[in-house]
Structures are given as C-alpha cells and as structure tokens.
Motif scaffolding. Structure first.
Motif, PDB file in Angstrom:
ATOM      1  N   ILE A 153       0.874  -1.181   0.000  1.00 54.34           N
ATOM      2  CA  ILE A 153       0.000   0.000   0.000  1.00 54.34           C
ATOM      3  C   ILE A 153       0.907   1.226   0.000  1.00 54.34           C
ATOM      4  CG2 ILE A 153      -0.187   0.128   2.520  1.00 54.34           C
ATOM      5  CD1 ILE A 153      -3.118   1.017   2.177  1.00 54.34           C
ATOM      6  N   LEU A 154       0.485   2.293  -0.641  1.00 55.04           N
ATOM      7  CA  LEU A 154       1.274   3.519  -0.653  1.00 55.04           C
ATOM      8  C   LEU A 154       1.469   4.056   0.762  1.00 55.04           C
ATOM      9  CD1 LEU A 154      -0.376   5.289  -3.720  1.00 55.04           C
ATOM     10  CD2 LEU A 154       1.854   4.137  -3.663  1.00 55.04           C
ATOM     11  N   ALA A 155       2.600   4.694   1.005  1.00 54.33           N
ATOM     12  CA  ALA A 155       2.972   5.102   2.361  1.00 54.33           C
ATOM     13  C   ALA A 155       1.963   6.063   2.981  1.00 54.33           C
ATOM     14  CB  ALA A 155       4.369   5.721   2.340  1.00 54.33           C
ATOM     15  N   HIS A 156       1.607   7.121   2.249  1.00 52.19           N
ATOM     16  CA  HIS A 156       0.661   8.092   2.793  1.00 52.19           C
ATOM     17  C   HIS A 156      -0.744   7.506   2.869  1.00 52.19           C
ATOM     18  CE1 HIS A 156       3.976  10.629   1.276  1.00 52.19           C
ATOM     19  NE2 HIS A 156       3.678  11.427   2.292  1.00 52.19           N
ATOM     20  N   THR A 157      -1.101   6.732   1.850  1.00 53.63           N
ATOM     21  CA  THR A 157      -2.424   6.108   1.844  1.00 53.63           C
ATOM     22  C   THR A 157      -2.592   5.191   3.044  1.00 53.63           C
ATOM     23  OG1 THR A 157      -2.576   6.222  -0.571  1.00 53.63           O
ATOM     24  CG2 THR A 157      -3.989   4.623   0.536  1.00 53.63           C
ATOM     25  N   GLU A 158      -1.562   4.446   3.400  1.00 50.94           N
ATOM     26  CA  GLU A 158      -1.672   3.539   4.541  1.00 50.94           C
ATOM     27  C   GLU A 158      -1.963   4.314   5.821  1.00 50.94           C
ATOM     28  OE1 GLU A 158       0.469  -0.297   6.605  1.00 50.94           O
ATOM     29  OE2 GLU A 158       1.774   1.160   5.609  1.00 50.94           O
ATOM     30  N   ARG A 159      -1.273   5.430   6.022  1.00 51.08           N
ATOM     31  CA  ARG A 159      -1.501   6.204   7.248  1.00 51.08           C
ATOM     32  C   ARG A 159      -2.911   6.793   7.277  1.00 51.08           C
ATOM     33  NH1 ARG A 159       3.640   9.954   8.323  1.00 51.08           N
ATOM     34  NH2 ARG A 159       2.443  10.371  10.227  1.00 51.08           N
ATOM     35  N   ILE A 160      -3.412   7.186   6.109  1.00 48.14           N
ATOM     36  CA  ILE A 160      -4.784   7.711   6.035  1.00 48.14           C
ATOM     37  C   ILE A 160      -5.783   6.595   6.329  1.00 48.14           C
ATOM     38  CG2 ILE A 160      -6.523   8.641   4.466  1.00 48.14           C
ATOM     39  CD1 ILE A 160      -4.168  10.116   3.049  1.00 48.14           C
ATOM     40  N   VAL A 161      -5.593   5.432   5.712  1.00 46.97           N
ATOM     41  CA  VAL A 161      -6.487   4.296   5.958  1.00 46.97           C
ATOM     42  C   VAL A 161      -6.449   3.902   7.424  1.00 46.97           C
ATOM     43  CG1 VAL A 161      -6.810   1.832   5.502  1.00 46.97           C
ATOM     44  CG2 VAL A 161      -6.411   3.406   3.601  1.00 46.97           C
ATOM     45  N   ARG A 162      -5.251   3.917   8.017  1.00 48.70           N
ATOM     46  CA  ARG A 162      -5.139   3.581   9.442  1.00 48.70           C
ATOM     47  C   ARG A 162      -5.950   4.561  10.287  1.00 48.70           C
ATOM     48  NH1 ARG A 162       0.144   3.718   9.923  1.00 48.70           N
ATOM     49  NH2 ARG A 162       0.388   1.495   9.423  1.00 48.70           N
ATOM     50  N   GLY A 163      -5.871   5.851   9.957  1.00 49.04           N
ATOM     51  CA  GLY A 163      -6.648   6.842  10.689  1.00 49.04           C
ATOM     52  C   GLY A 163      -8.142   6.643  10.510  1.00 49.04           C
ATOM     53  N   TYR A 164      -8.544   6.302   9.287  1.00 45.84           N
ATOM     54  CA  TYR A 164      -9.960   6.046   9.005  1.00 45.84           C
ATOM     55  C   TYR A 164     -10.468   4.854   9.815  1.00 45.84           C
ATOM     56  CZ  TYR A 164     -14.007   4.429   6.273  1.00 45.84           C
ATOM     57  OH  TYR A 164     -15.256   3.990   5.879  1.00 45.84           O
ATOM     58  N   VAL A 165      -9.730   3.761   9.793  1.00 46.01           N
ATOM     59  CA  VAL A 165     -10.135   2.567  10.542  1.00 46.01           C
ATOM     60  C   VAL A 165     -10.146   2.855  12.041  1.00 46.01           C
ATOM     61  CG1 VAL A 165      -9.500   0.192  11.129  1.00 46.01           C
ATOM     62  CG2 VAL A 165      -9.382   0.954   8.759  1.00 46.01           C
TER      63      VAL A 165
END
Length: 549
Positions: A153-165
């Motif tokens: 997963i893309l680095a920034h996308t992963e952190r955003i998804v983590r925040g969403y979850v």
C-alpha cells in the motif's frame, strides 16, 4: 393468490443452488410477471422489485468530485514536465505542494477543488505529512504512471487508511502498537488472499477444523467446502429468541463456547452480520477474549467489517483482539463504490500468525524459505502481511504486485472525506436511509423484530416460520413445514408479485427465513415489498385454515 406453478420437487431441486445463483431464477420469474401474459394488451401492473442484492443505490459524490479535480491538477503537472502533442511527463516531486496551492487559487470554481484542498490540509495536519511528498503521491498515483511502491500500500495512503479505521471501526480507541494494511481489489479479493495465504504458510491444512458465526455471507460457507480446503466446519449459531416467534439473532454462550476447542484453528465472522445486520454484542466479544486468553490462544480470527460504519459506536473485534485478528474491510457499501473494488486487509504487527509461522517444524520452515527466498535474504523474517502481497501474485510477480494506484487515491480520498464534518453528516444520512426503509418494510409486512441498538439495518433477515408460530401458533408452522419447501414463499413472491428476495437458509440461517437488502431500492418500494410478503403469508394462512377439519 394461486400457488406457484412449480412442483415441490422442482423447488426442492432449485434450493440446492447458492442463494446468489437462485436469485437469477427469481429475477427471470419476476421479469416474466412484469411483462405480463403473452398477447396481453397493455402493460402488466406488476413492478419488479429486486431486493436480493446488496449493491446500494447511493453514491458519495463529493469525494468523487475531489478525485476528478485532482486529475486535472495531475495533468497540468504532467504537461509541465513534457509537452509534445499528446505526450506528458512524470510529475515532479519538488515544489508540488506550492504548485497545488497555486492551482487551487487559479481554479476556485472547479467542482471538487475545495474538498480536495481541505482533504490535503487535513491530512498534512493530522498525519504530519510533508506536503510535497503527499501531493506528489496523490498526483503521480492518479496519473497511474508507476507500479505501486511500496507494493502492499502507498505510504501516505496507509496512514490515512489507518486513521480512518481507527476512527470509524475502532471507535477512536485503536489498540496499542501498529496495524499494517494491504490494499486489495475489494473485500472479495481480500477473502481469497487470506484463505490462500493461510494455507500456503501452513497455518491451515486441508481438512482442518474452522468455525463460522452463522448466519453469514454465503461465500464464507462455500469456500471451505471447495476441494482446495475441505475444512471441517463448526457452526456457531445465532439461535436466541427475544420472545416466542421473534428471533434475536444473538449467540448463546454455549454456542460461542465451541471455540474453546483448540482444534478449531480459524473463526470467520461478518460484523455487523450479513444478513441479520447486527454488530457483535459486548458479551460475545468478552467471551472471545476469554477463550483466546485461555483455552484457544492460537485461534486466528477473520472479521469482515464492511457494514461497521452503519452502527453508532461500532468497535471491531480487531481492536479488542488485535494479536489474533485479520481485519477485512471494503469501501463498497458505505460509499456506493462496488465497481471501484476498494478493500484492505489489516493485521497487527505483533500477531499470532507470524508467531505460529516461526514455530512451524523445520521442514515446513525450509519449504517456506524456498518459497519466499527470491524476495529476501532472510525469508523467515518476512511478515505474514507481506506474504499476503507476494502470494496474491504467485510470489514470482511480487515486483508488480499491489492495487492500482488510481484506486488507492480514491481510497485515500474516501477516507479523508469520512474524517471531515461533511463525511460524518453523510454517514448519518445513510443510517437514516436504511432505518427508514426498515420501518417501511416492517409496516407493510406487519412483522415484529427484536429491538437492538447495534442494528446496522443494511439487511434484515425475517424468519417466516417463527412469524407463523407467533401469529397462528405451532400448528400453522408445522403445516408449512409439512406441505412446502422453505423457498416456496420466494417462488410465489417472484412469480406473482415481481419481488426478488434471497433465501436465508443459503446463509446458514433458518431454512424458512428470507433476506431483504435495504440498500438498493427506493424507500416506498420497501413498503410494497412488505405488503406483498404479508399477502403471500396470509395466503398460506388461508390454505391452512381450509385444510383443517
């Protein structure tokens, strides 16, 4: 109304099909009912109402506008590097944040630009992103000119998804430590990858014992039966009743206790459930925690939380049992995005799967070292979440693994939208929509369900046999069982009224239950479906009364 034109033997034969395949038969019958009799003048008064599939009839428009606005900026970035007729170049990283700000100022009326601006600002502030790096990831990824790097997963996308979850599925109380995510082609691919990699890594073997919390989404029932797996399946059944004739769709303690057996290697659940559409109760979650802490510490849990956002205060099992749980989530239902194929698998960095792989017999570890040896000089240290990625591309194609980059951009923008005030308002509107549709369905059907504050309401499962006993007593219920197949009401509904529903028995629910999707039709259609369901039910009542001496 007359009985269905099919014989009991024909109906019994059709009932062997998966509910999603049987649905096609109902659709054919409903279409014929809508068309009317051949040679009949005028159009039939029957309206086909297909509540058999969970594809929602809403879409989240604002984040899609932001996605398309980003596309215009990305093209200016490409043309800035190289302009030659139809050719552009790869967007440049340095200064991309400032160029993005300038583009926003220059195009204030571009649809979606304001939400895109605020999404970028929110991400930079909340996650501490370098603006150039983040804007470049969005820009280059929306162009889709590179392979996914990192592939998982893309680095920034992963952190955003983590925040969403963390906010939406963990109730803003994430577990200690880190959860890593793998972006997948929807929840469907996630399911396939999880089962496949657990087998490839020796955590599961053909014929092993696994458990399903039922009723459950049909593929979780059908996959274990494939000759690839042939699992020994234990059913944890939601068999509690709120009162006579009214199912509670909750799990008795003695059913959950089946998981104490250490021979049960894997537990699969959909939370909130499909089709009853209820989030797991606190009581059951606590019992699961006790089981993992005591008699079955190596139990691997797969939780499919696609409907979690429809329950206020939802908290995933992955937050309560992070070291034992693989989280599967799809963006399809909340955002009306089944065609986008956006999903993730989440796994805590400190997890039982990695520990069990490390403790495998020497011969098994040697086999796995050979399997993943082209990926690392120390393949034994390759984490399971990264093995999922490699296995998704048969290992040999790991270097081109990963979800399409434009899809990952859409995933990031959906997630950021949800974290902003308008995304929270959107979520409340969705909950109100399915709640209103459920009320209309029950009004038309004149049926009673158990009150439950953990109801997602995306689907509803109605037990017709329990309703028969509630309304007319056990004699009526016995009459139905003796004289008709459990799917007979669905044939009558499709053939006579044009209504398409699914059989609950196909989800390992009660054989005489029906599943109604509350997501894919107009509100008042559910009132009509309720009326038709009650009319069919009353027909059975008249037949029963006419058969009595």
């Amino acid at each position: 109304m007359p009985r269905t034109s099919f014989t009991r033997e024909e109906i019994k034969a059709f009932a062997q099909l998966s509910p999603f395949e049987l649905k096609d038969k109902f659709i054919t019958l409903a279409q014929a009912a809508q068309a009317g009799e051949p040679g009949q003048k005028g159009k039939s008064s029957v309206q086909m109402l297909n509540a058999g599939r969970g594809n929602p009839n809403w879409t989240a428009t604002s984040p899609r506008e932001a996605f398309h606005a980003l596309g215009y900026f990305a093209l200016t970035e490409s043309r800035r590097v190289w302009t030659a007729d139809d050719l552009g170049g790869m967007p440049e990283l340095k200064g991309s944040g400032a160029r993005f700000d300038a583009f926003v100022r220059q195009h204030p009326d571009l649809p979606g630009i304001e939400l895109l601006r605020r999404s970028v600002e929110y991400a930079v502030e909340r996650f501490g992103f370098d603006k150039d790096a983040f804007v470049h990831e969005l820009t280059d990824s929306s162009i889709g000119d590179n392979y996914p790097v990192p592939d998982r997963i893309l680095a920034h996308t992963e952190r955003i998804v983590r925040g969403y979850v963390d906010d939406e599925l963990f109730d803003r109380r994430p577990p200690a430590g880190n959860v890593s995510y793998f972006a997948t082609e929807g929840g469907t691919a996630a399911m396939c990858y999880v089962f496949d990699s657990l087998m490839k890594n020796g955590i599961l073997k053909k014929g092993d014992r696994i458990a399903l919390m039922v009723p459950v989404f049909t593929p979780y029932i059908e996959i274990p039966e494939l000759d690839t797996y042939e699992f020994d399946v234990v059913h944890v059944e939601a068999s509690l009743f709120a009162e006579t004739g009214v199912r509670e769709w909750r799990y008795p303690a003695e059913e959950v206790a089946k998981l104490e057996d250490p021979s049960v290697k894997l537990l699969c659940l959909v939370n909130p459930s499909n089709p009853p559409s209820l989030a797991l109760s606190r009581r059951v979650t606590e019992q699961l925690k006790e089981i993992v802490a005591g008699k079955n510490p190596n139990l691997v849990i797969v939780t499919d939380d696609v409907y979690g956002t429809f329950v206020p205060g939802f908290r995933s099992v992955a937050a309560e049992l992070p070291h034992n749980t693989l989280l599967v989530y799809s963006y399809s239902k909340h955002y009306g995005a089944t065609g986008w194929r956006l999903g993730v698998i989440g796994l805590h960095d400190d997890n039982v799967v990695d520990r069990m792989i490390a403790e495998l017999p020497a011969a098994e570890r040697e086999r796995l070292a050979k399997r993943y040896g082209t990926l690392s000089l120390e393949p034994e240290k390759l984490r399971f979440v990264d093995r999922l990625v490699a296995d998704s591309r048969q290992v040999a194609l790991n270097h081109t693994a990963g979800l399409s980059l434009p899809q990952q951009v859409m995933m990031a923008l959906f997630s950021l939208f949800a974290l902003l005030p308008e995304g929270q308002a959107y979520k409340e509107r969705l909950r109100a929509i399915v709640g209103r549709r459920l009320d209309l369905l029950l009004e038309g059907a004149r049926m009673k369900i158990a009150e439950d504050g953990q109801r997602a309401g995306y689907y509803i499962e109605l037990d017709l046999l329990a309703e028969a006993e509630r309304v007319h007593g056990k004699d009526f219920a016995d009459f139905l069982e003796k004289n008709y197949e459990p799917v007979d009401p669905l044939f009558r509904l499709a053939e006579q009224t044009g209504v398409v529903l699914l059989n609950g028995g196909g989800f390992d629910g009660p054989q005489w239950s029906v599943r109604v999707s509350l997501a894919n039709l107009d509100d008042l259609d559910y009132l009509k479906i309720g009326h038709h369901l009650r009319a069919i039910f009353d027909d059975y009542g008249q037949e029963w009364k006419g058969s009595r001496p």
